[in-house]
Motif scaffolding. Structure first.
Motif, PDB file in Angstrom:
ATOM      1  N   ARG A  81      37.352  -8.990   4.892  1.00  0.00           N
ATOM      2  CA  ARG A  81      37.218  -9.816   6.097  1.00  0.00           C
ATOM      3  C   ARG A  81      37.938 -11.146   5.917  1.00  0.00           C
ATOM      4  N   VAL A 115      40.970 -12.752   8.192  1.00  0.00           N
ATOM      5  CA  VAL A 115      40.881 -14.084   8.800  1.00  0.00           C
ATOM      6  C   VAL A 115      42.062 -14.943   8.366  1.00  0.00           C
ATOM      7  N   ASP A 116      42.359 -14.940   7.065  1.00  0.00           N
ATOM      8  CA  ASP A 116      43.462 -15.763   6.545  1.00  0.00           C
ATOM      9  C   ASP A 116      44.802 -15.378   7.154  1.00  0.00           C
ATOM     10  N   SER A 128      42.791 -10.066  14.245  1.00  0.00           N
ATOM     11  CA  SER A 128      41.529  -9.801  14.932  1.00  0.00           C
ATOM     12  C   SER A 128      40.899  -8.528  14.395  1.00  0.00           C
ATOM     13  N   PHE A 179      40.097 -18.999  16.684  1.00  0.00           N
ATOM     14  CA  PHE A 179      39.399 -17.721  16.674  1.00  0.00           C
ATOM     15  C   PHE A 179      37.894 -17.952  16.728  1.00  0.00           C
ATOM     16  N   ASP A 234      34.022 -16.103  16.023  1.00  0.00           N
ATOM     17  CA  ASP A 234      33.295 -15.029  15.358  1.00  0.00           C
ATOM     18  C   ASP A 234      32.109 -14.650  16.238  1.00  0.00           C
ATOM     19  N   HIS A 269      36.013 -10.838  15.049  1.00  0.00           N
ATOM     20  CA  HIS A 269      36.820 -12.046  14.844  1.00  0.00           C
ATOM     21  C   HIS A 269      37.998 -11.917  15.788  1.00  0.00           C
TER      22      HIS A 269
END
Length: 212
Positions: free
Chosen positions: A92, A96-97, A101, A160, A162, A181
């Motif tokens: 995850r 994100v990095d 999505s 973004f 969550d 995300h």
């Protein structure tokens, strides 16, 4: 991956499926080897497993395949998968990095709420007005319609949001839970469509069996 219903010799394959409005296909694969294989010199020798092959978790293989897809400039908007991948913080975090999505399944007991509530508890306290009936796409017996609810979670990362996505069966009330995300203000219909794309692997396998 299916089961044979008995103890048997088999290979556990992992596949990356690509799904779009134009169709779906398997675009990458890895062979999963448990530690009983990777740590057994005799088995490795018999199967001619190279020295470079080491044990890796399924989320690690998923990341490797996604890295190859990104490097090859495969155009995609979403990553989706089952609880094996949703429970992995390293996968995850990599998504994100990299600004990707995702809609990843998680267990009902997973703590996600601002007060430490688990996913099932958050779903139980939602008012009726937040649920929307949406289709997750066509299935073998028509539209896969469920009631859906989206609960925003604290914090934003570079535009973004969550969130916790909850899917509830219209037949028996059974629920499923997903960590989401996604760019801020993404419509629920797009998130639901992404969650439904997870069935692309099963449908592709079934199509392949029918061709055999």
């Amino acid at each position: 991956m299916g089961t044979s219903g008995k103890i048997d010799n088999c290979q556990a394959g992992m596949f990356l499926a690509y799904a779009s409005g134009a169709g779906r296909a398997l675009i990458d694969r890895e062979l999963y080897l448990p530690t009983v294989w990777t740590e057994d010199p005799a088995r490795r020798a018999d199967a001619r497993i190279g020295e470079e092959v080491r044990f890796a978790t399924k989320p690690a293989f998923a990341r490797a395949m996604l890295e190859r897809a990104v490097a090859a400039k495969v155009p995609f908007r979403w990553v989706t998968g089952d609880e094996v991948y949703g429970q992995d913080p390293v996968l995850r975090g990599w998504l994100v990095d990299n600004g990707l999505s995702f809609v990843l399944a998680i267990a009902a007991e997973r703590r996600v709420g601002p007060r430490g509530q688990n996913a099932r508890t958050l779903a139980a306290i939602l008012p009726d007005r937040v649920w929307e009936v949406r289709s997750a796409g066509d299935g073998a017996h028509g539209l896969r319609e469920y009631a859906w609810a989206l609960v925003m979670l604290p914090g934003q990362v570079d535009g973004f949001d969550d969130a916790l996505l909850i899917r509830r069966s219209l037949v028996d009330g059974e629920q499923a839970y997903y960590l989401v995300h996604t760019p801020i203000d993404t419509p629920l219909v797009d998130i639901v469509r992404a969650a439904g794309a997870r069935w692309a692997i099963e449908e592709t396998f079934q199509a392949a069996k029918n061709e055999g």
